[in-house]
Scaffold this motif. Structure first.
Motif, PDB file in Angstrom:
ATOM      1  N   PHE A 113       0.810  -1.213   0.000  1.00 38.91           N
ATOM      2  CA  PHE A 113       0.000   0.000   0.000  1.00 38.91           C
ATOM      3  C   PHE A 113       0.850   1.272   0.000  1.00 38.91           C
ATOM      4  O   PHE A 113       0.331   2.365   0.210  1.00 38.91           O
ATOM      5  CB  PHE A 113      -0.940  -0.001   1.206  1.00 38.91           C
ATOM      6  CG  PHE A 113      -1.905  -1.138   1.201  1.00 38.91           C
ATOM      7  CD1 PHE A 113      -2.948  -1.195   0.290  1.00 38.91           C
ATOM      8  CD2 PHE A 113      -1.759  -2.197   2.083  1.00 38.91           C
ATOM      9  CE1 PHE A 113      -3.822  -2.267   0.269  1.00 38.91           C
ATOM     10  CE2 PHE A 113      -2.642  -3.267   2.082  1.00 38.91           C
ATOM     11  CZ  PHE A 113      -3.671  -3.305   1.167  1.00 38.91           C
ATOM     12  N   GLY A 114       2.152   1.149  -0.219  1.00 35.52           N
ATOM     13  CA  GLY A 114       3.003   2.325  -0.399  1.00 35.52           C
ATOM     14  C   GLY A 114       3.102   3.222   0.816  1.00 35.52           C
ATOM     15  O   GLY A 114       3.077   4.446   0.677  1.00 35.52           O
ATOM     16  N   MET A 115       3.245   2.640   2.000  1.00 34.81           N
ATOM     17  CA  MET A 115       3.382   3.440   3.219  1.00 34.81           C
ATOM     18  C   MET A 115       4.851   3.836   3.393  1.00 34.81           C
ATOM     19  O   MET A 115       5.576   3.292   4.214  1.00 34.81           O
ATOM     20  CB  MET A 115       2.888   2.635   4.432  1.00 34.81           C
ATOM     21  CG  MET A 115       1.453   2.209   4.339  1.00 34.81           C
ATOM     22  SD  MET A 115       0.950   1.237   5.794  1.00 34.81           S
ATOM     23  CE  MET A 115      -0.729   0.818   5.360  1.00 34.81           C
ATOM     24  N   HIS A 116       5.275   4.812   2.607  1.00 33.42           N
ATOM     25  CA  HIS A 116       6.688   5.178   2.598  1.00 33.42           C
ATOM     26  C   HIS A 116       7.118   5.816   3.918  1.00 33.42           C
ATOM     27  O   HIS A 116       8.256   5.652   4.359  1.00 33.42           O
ATOM     28  CB  HIS A 116       6.968   6.126   1.437  1.00 33.42           C
ATOM     29  CG  HIS A 116       6.584   5.573   0.101  1.00 33.42           C
ATOM     30  ND1 HIS A 116       7.220   4.482  -0.473  1.00 33.42           N
ATOM     31  CD2 HIS A 116       5.597   5.924  -0.779  1.00 33.42           C
ATOM     32  CE1 HIS A 116       6.678   4.209  -1.647  1.00 33.42           C
ATOM     33  NE2 HIS A 116       5.687   5.067  -1.858  1.00 33.42           N
ATOM     34  N   ARG A 117       6.221   6.565   4.548  1.00 38.67           N
ATOM     35  CA  ARG A 117       6.582   7.187   5.820  1.00 38.67           C
ATOM     36  C   ARG A 117       6.807   6.126   6.890  1.00 38.67           C
ATOM     37  O   ARG A 117       7.745   6.230   7.694  1.00 38.67           O
ATOM     38  CB  ARG A 117       5.482   8.154   6.237  1.00 38.67           C
ATOM     39  CG  ARG A 117       5.816   9.013   7.440  1.00 38.67           C
ATOM     40  CD  ARG A 117       4.788  10.106   7.637  1.00 38.67           C
ATOM     41  NE  ARG A 117       4.695  10.958   6.452  1.00 38.67           N
ATOM     42  CZ  ARG A 117       3.808  11.946   6.320  1.00 38.67           C
ATOM     43  NH1 ARG A 117       2.932  12.190   7.292  1.00 38.67           N
ATOM     44  NH2 ARG A 117       3.788  12.693   5.231  1.00 38.67           N
ATOM     45  N   THR A 118       5.964   5.108   6.887  1.00 36.46           N
ATOM     46  CA  THR A 118       6.159   4.014   7.836  1.00 36.46           C
ATOM     47  C   THR A 118       7.465   3.282   7.561  1.00 36.46           C
ATOM     48  O   THR A 118       8.187   2.901   8.489  1.00 36.46           O
ATOM     49  CB  THR A 118       4.977   3.033   7.756  1.00 36.46           C
ATOM     50  OG1 THR A 118       3.759   3.733   7.982  1.00 36.46           O
ATOM     51  CG2 THR A 118       5.122   1.928   8.792  1.00 36.46           C
ATOM     52  N   GLY A 119       7.792   3.082   6.294  1.00 40.65           N
ATOM     53  CA  GLY A 119       9.066   2.456   5.956  1.00 40.65           C
ATOM     54  C   GLY A 119      10.250   3.264   6.439  1.00 40.65           C
ATOM     55  O   GLY A 119      11.263   2.703   6.886  1.00 40.65           O
ATOM     56  N   SER A 120      10.138   4.590   6.388  1.00 38.32           N
ATOM     57  CA  SER A 120      11.219   5.438   6.892  1.00 38.32           C
ATOM     58  C   SER A 120      11.368   5.295   8.404  1.00 38.32           C
ATOM     59  O   SER A 120      12.489   5.288   8.931  1.00 38.32           O
ATOM     60  CB  SER A 120      10.943   6.900   6.526  1.00 38.32           C
ATOM     61  OG  SER A 120      10.851   7.058   5.119  1.00 38.32           O
ATOM     62  N   LEU A 121      10.252   5.180   9.118  1.00 39.44           N
ATOM     63  CA  LEU A 121      10.315   4.985  10.566  1.00 39.44           C
ATOM     64  C   LEU A 121      10.986   3.657  10.909  1.00 39.44           C
ATOM     65  O   LEU A 121      11.736   3.565  11.889  1.00 39.44           O
ATOM     66  CB  LEU A 121       8.908   5.037  11.167  1.00 39.44           C
ATOM     67  CG  LEU A 121       8.209   6.403  11.134  1.00 39.44           C
ATOM     68  CD1 LEU A 121       6.793   6.283  11.674  1.00 39.44           C
ATOM     69  CD2 LEU A 121       9.007   7.426  11.934  1.00 39.44           C
ATOM     70  N   ILE A 122      10.716   2.639  10.096  1.00 37.90           N
ATOM     71  CA  ILE A 122      11.365   1.340  10.328  1.00 37.90           C
ATOM     72  C   ILE A 122      12.871   1.470  10.130  1.00 37.90           C
ATOM     73  O   ILE A 122      13.663   0.908  10.896  1.00 37.90           O
ATOM     74  CB  ILE A 122      10.771   0.291   9.369  1.00 37.90           C
ATOM     75  CG1 ILE A 122       9.288   0.094   9.660  1.00 37.90           C
ATOM     76  CG2 ILE A 122      11.516  -1.041   9.501  1.00 37.90           C
ATOM     77  CD1 ILE A 122       8.578  -0.720   8.620  1.00 37.90           C
ATOM     78  N   LEU A 123      13.280   2.231   9.112  1.00 33.58           N
ATOM     79  CA  LEU A 123      14.705   2.437   8.879  1.00 33.58           C
ATOM     80  C   LEU A 123      15.350   3.170  10.053  1.00 33.58           C
ATOM     81  O   LEU A 123      16.471   2.852  10.464  1.00 33.58           O
ATOM     82  CB  LEU A 123      14.918   3.225   7.588  1.00 33.58           C
ATOM     83  CG  LEU A 123      16.372   3.530   7.204  1.00 33.58           C
ATOM     84  CD1 LEU A 123      17.154   2.240   7.029  1.00 33.58           C
ATOM     85  CD2 LEU A 123      16.431   4.366   5.930  1.00 33.58           C
ATOM     86  N   VAL A 124      14.635   4.138  10.627  1.00 32.14           N
ATOM     87  CA  VAL A 124      15.156   4.843  11.797  1.00 32.14           C
ATOM     88  C   VAL A 124      15.336   3.876  12.961  1.00 32.14           C
ATOM     89  O   VAL A 124      16.333   3.926  13.691  1.00 32.14           O
ATOM     90  CB  VAL A 124      14.223   6.005  12.180  1.00 32.14           C
ATOM     91  CG1 VAL A 124      14.630   6.610  13.524  1.00 32.14           C
ATOM     92  CG2 VAL A 124      14.239   7.082  11.102  1.00 32.14           C
ATOM     93  N   ALA A 125      14.372   2.980  13.153  1.00 36.93           N
ATOM     94  CA  ALA A 125      14.486   1.987  14.222  1.00 36.93           C
ATOM     95  C   ALA A 125      15.679   1.064  14.012  1.00 36.93           C
ATOM     96  O   ALA A 125      16.291   0.603  14.977  1.00 36.93           O
ATOM     97  CB  ALA A 125      13.196   1.162  14.312  1.00 36.93           C
ATOM     98  N   ARG A 126      16.043   0.810  12.749  1.00 35.69           N
ATOM     99  CA  ARG A 126      17.223  -0.009  12.472  1.00 35.69           C
ATOM    100  C   ARG A 126      18.515   0.763  12.719  1.00 35.69           C
ATOM    101  O   ARG A 126      19.537   0.188  13.045  1.00 35.69           O
ATOM    102  CB  ARG A 126      17.201  -0.497  11.014  1.00 35.69           C
ATOM    103  CG  ARG A 126      16.130  -1.511  10.716  1.00 35.69           C
ATOM    104  CD  ARG A 126      16.469  -2.881  11.275  1.00 35.69           C
ATOM    105  NE  ARG A 126      17.702  -3.376  10.699  1.00 35.69           N
ATOM    106  CZ  ARG A 126      18.726  -3.828  11.390  1.00 35.69           C
ATOM    107  NH1 ARG A 126      18.689  -3.823  12.704  1.00 35.69           N
ATOM    108  NH2 ARG A 126      19.812  -4.294  10.792  1.00 35.69           N
TER     109      ARG A 126
END
Length: 287
Positions: A113-126
């Motif tokens: 569903f193209g949740m790019h903002r959520t993907g960025s938050l996951i990258l921050v958590a990594r």
């Protein structure tokens, strides 16, 4: 009168074929050299596990020596390494399974569903170092009475495993053909039903890859177990650290314990090799 048949002369190699053969030889040599460099520490560790402490510290003793099982016998009789292996297996399996249950559907939603903002938050958590959270975690878990339990180890490992699995699986689900889910939706399935029946089976190699990586992280994690575990829940990396003291180091016992710890990971890597290779390459292309 019989005719003499002479073998046909072998045609010379074309310049292109000669260059490819030379490149293949150089590539094989480079692979063998890199493999040897990375395998030498493991070979030394396996050999040292069957040496005495005097032989381990003696440079003149190479790979030709009389092996002994005293190191393995002593650490098994002590009992701590066996208990720690069970603790690491329990924490690793539980944290990996729970992380996969949470992260795989979340990765499908983000990728589909193209949740790019959520993907960025996951990258921050990594990106955030987990060690920076040890002090607030310890205070919080101490107030809840969880320090020294298996629960705190599972939760702390999941903090790293969930973003890891999600980050691997997002690109994998994004690479799956969306037409398959659209056809399933046309046949009457819901969005989650299309994920469960269509996307999840296709994502099995990626799920196996991400889960294996998460399990290896949990198996090798030292800092979380050092801070949150006690003698009852101690995992194998902390037990390895106990072989090192201020005055001396039990090199034979340390290498024997390291061998016992390495073998399960090697077995898991060999068994899951085909899934690991498929999972790392399947998400690289779309369609």
């Amino acid at each position: 009168m019989s005719a003499t048949v002479t073998p046909a002369s072998r045609p010379p190699l074309a310049p292109g074929a000669r260059g490819r053969r030379k490149w293949s030889w150089l590539r094989g040599t480079a692979i063998a050299l890199v493999t040897l460099i990375f395998a030498l520490p493991l070979v030394w560790m396996f050999a040292a596990a069957f040496k005495t402490n005097v032989q381990v510290t003696d440079p003149s003793v190479g790979l030709w020596f009389r092996p002994t099982l005293d190191n393995f016998r002593s650490i098994v009789e002590a009992g701590q390494i066996v208990r720690s292996l069970g603790n690491s297996l329990l924490v690793g399996v539980v944290s990996t399974v729970l992380s996969a249950v949470i992260a795989v559907p979340a990765a499908w939603a983000v990728g589909r569903f193209g949740m790019h903002r959520t993907g960025s938050l996951i990258l921050v958590a990594r990106i955030v170092p987990a060690i920076s959270l040890l002090v607030p975690w310890y205070y919080l878990f101490a107030q809840m009475g969880l320090v020294g339990s298996y629960t705190v180890l599972v939760l702390s490992h999941m903090f790293v495993s969930v973003p890891l699995i999600m980050w691997v699986m997002i690109s994998f689900f994004a690479g799956l053909p969306v037409e398959l889910e659209e056809a399933a939706r046309t046949d009457g399935l819901s969005a989650f039903g299309a994920f469960w029946r269509i996307s999840l089976p296709l994502a099995a190699p990626g799920t196996a890859t991400a889960s294996l990586l998460a399990f290896v992280f949990s198996w090798n994690n030292f800092m979380f177990a050092l801070v949150f575990a006690d003698d009852r829940t101690q995992t194998v990396p902390v037990t390895l650290f106990n072989f090192i003291s201020y005055a001396s180091t039990d090199w034979g016992g340390l290498m024997a314990a390291a061998t016992l710890i390495t073998v399960p990971v090697l077995i898991a890597a060999v068994v899951g090799q085909k899934y690991l290779v498929a999972g790392l390459t399947a998400g690289a292309t779309k369609g």
